[in-house]
Design an enzyme around this catalytic site. Structure first.
Site, PDB file in Angstrom:
ATOM      1  N   ASP A   7       0.892  -1.172   0.000  1.00  0.00           N
ATOM      2  CA  ASP A   7       0.000   0.000   0.000  1.00  0.00           C
ATOM      3  C   ASP A   7       0.926   1.216   0.000  1.00  0.00           C
ATOM      4  O   ASP A   7       1.411   1.636   1.044  1.00  0.00           O
ATOM      5  CB  ASP A   7      -0.877  -0.018   1.254  1.00  0.00           C
ATOM      6  CG  ASP A   7      -1.858   1.154   1.277  1.00  0.00           C
ATOM      7  OD1 ASP A   7      -2.130   1.722   0.213  1.00  0.00           O
ATOM      8  OD2 ASP A   7      -2.339   1.495   2.376  1.00  0.00           O
ATOM      9  N   GLU A  68      -1.102  -1.253  -4.829  1.00  0.00           N
ATOM     10  CA  GLU A  68      -2.383  -0.556  -4.997  1.00  0.00           C
ATOM     11  C   GLU A  68      -2.248   0.472  -6.115  1.00  0.00           C
ATOM     12  O   GLU A  68      -1.296   1.243  -6.152  1.00  0.00           O
ATOM     13  CB  GLU A  68      -2.808   0.142  -3.696  1.00  0.00           C
ATOM     14  CG  GLU A  68      -4.209   0.721  -3.812  1.00  0.00           C
ATOM     15  CD  GLU A  68      -4.759   1.246  -2.494  1.00  0.00           C
ATOM     16  OE1 GLU A  68      -4.919   0.455  -1.560  1.00  0.00           O
ATOM     17  OE2 GLU A  68      -5.002   2.462  -2.404  1.00  0.00           O
ATOM     18  N   ASP A 141      -2.543   0.947   7.032  1.00  0.00           N
ATOM     19  CA  ASP A 141      -1.757   0.720   5.815  1.00  0.00           C
ATOM     20  C   ASP A 141      -1.227  -0.712   5.769  1.00  0.00           C
ATOM     21  O   ASP A 141      -1.124  -1.314   4.700  1.00  0.00           O
ATOM     22  CB  ASP A 141      -0.584   1.708   5.747  1.00  0.00           C
ATOM     23  CG  ASP A 141      -1.022   3.106   6.119  1.00  0.00           C
ATOM     24  OD1 ASP A 141      -1.222   3.920   5.214  1.00  0.00           O
ATOM     25  OD2 ASP A 141      -1.189   3.370   7.330  1.00  0.00           O
TER      26      ASP A 141
END
Lengths: 206, 206
Positions: A7, A68, A141
């Site tokens: 992430d 991501e 996260d």
């Protein structure tokens, strides 16, 4: 298959390693964050995050890196940093010959919770349950990075099937176009040959 | 001082090396573009551009890398790729211990042409003249990279002076706040000492 989910972020870059077994079985190998001091210059922050990601690649030896996909609808300044981190992570993976996959936040949410509109809390709750963790991974996260890895493991077979089906469809379309072209060329040859040949043969038959 | 200017991009990443001499004298050392095939995957495209940038760093040994600051007002997909390239370029520079500076397109235009609203053509014309080149550098990304490098050489002394002035102002403000704090503490001590001392001494004097 072992996946490193990432992430991306400058202040906190979530990292999660997940092993995928038969069917939908998954297990958590490692979870954490790479951080960089907010007061540092951008280039040295990118280096700090990149160095930590490379350490994770060395230690955990994933076979795929799932990142991501960043969108720019949010805060412009944050998004630029996030995109830059996703770039250096993709580079680190490519340098090791690892395939890199990108998944959007809604793809991750849909894969984990069944809904593309699930909120952060729901994703954390679901990923904790899915991986059978004693407690929820923190910060968010880190949980998101695990969710990305699981999303990849669950989506990858489907995406492979899709890619194969598309390749098959493309091949069929290619064959069809080739046949059409051949048919057009034959008819064009007959036409161009026709008028020339007609008087000759015509002359003979008449 | 030798500067590598970088106009980040995935399809064409402009690269320009400029030497700065006394005053505003500048000379072109090298100009070109790093390219990556549009049909390749993102990660391998980032690697292709990064590898070429690193080759330029090795060959030309710049002391600073100046990168165009990316904004997200344009096409979202393009901007993300551009931001990712700027990230891997900044990383390559940081890994070599080189300082990295970012300049916005309007800062570059203003430095080169005197107007922040100059168009691409004007920037190319001006940079060709400034560097005394026989012909305009092509493609536009290559010309932009040279403009970035010159912009950095011309802005850097001003930015240094500004940074020094700001540091001096911050120090003065710090001193001022410290004096204010000391004065407040003295007055608080006097107040708290006042009422206690008053009865004792008051008792004695009365």
């Amino acid at each position: 298959m072992r996946v490193l989910g990432v992430d991306p972020g400058l202040t906190r870059c979530g990292l999660g390693v997940v092993d995928g077994g038969k069917g939908r079985s998954v297990s958590c190998v490692a979870v954490g964050v790479a951080r960089s001091p907010q007061e540092d210059e951008l280039a040295s922050r990118l280096m700090a995050v990149s160095t930590e990601v490379e350490r994770w690649l060395d230690v955990h030896q994933p076979q795929v890196v799932a990142i991501e996909r960043v969108f720019s609808q949010h805060n412009v300044r944050t998004v630029m940093g996030t995109a830059q981190v996703s770039g250096v992570v993709a580079l680190a993976a490519a340098r090791r010959g690892l395939p890199v996959a990108f998944h959007t936040p809604s793809e991750v949410k849909a894969a984990i919770s069944g809904s593309g509109r699930a909120d952060k809390k729901q994703v954390t709750t679901m990923i904790t349950k899915i991986l059978g963790l004693a407690e929820a991974p923190k910060p968010a996260d880190a949980a998101d990075a695990l969710a990305l890895a699981v999303c990849h493991l669950w989506r990858a077979p489907m995406m492979d099937r899709l890619a194969q089906a598309e390749a098959r469809a493309a091949e069929l379309a290619r064959n069809h176009r080739a046949k059409l072209k051949a048919a057009r060329e034959r008819s064009a040859q007959q036409k161009s040959a026709g008028p020339k040949a007609a008087p000759e043969t015509g002359g003979k038959t008449r």
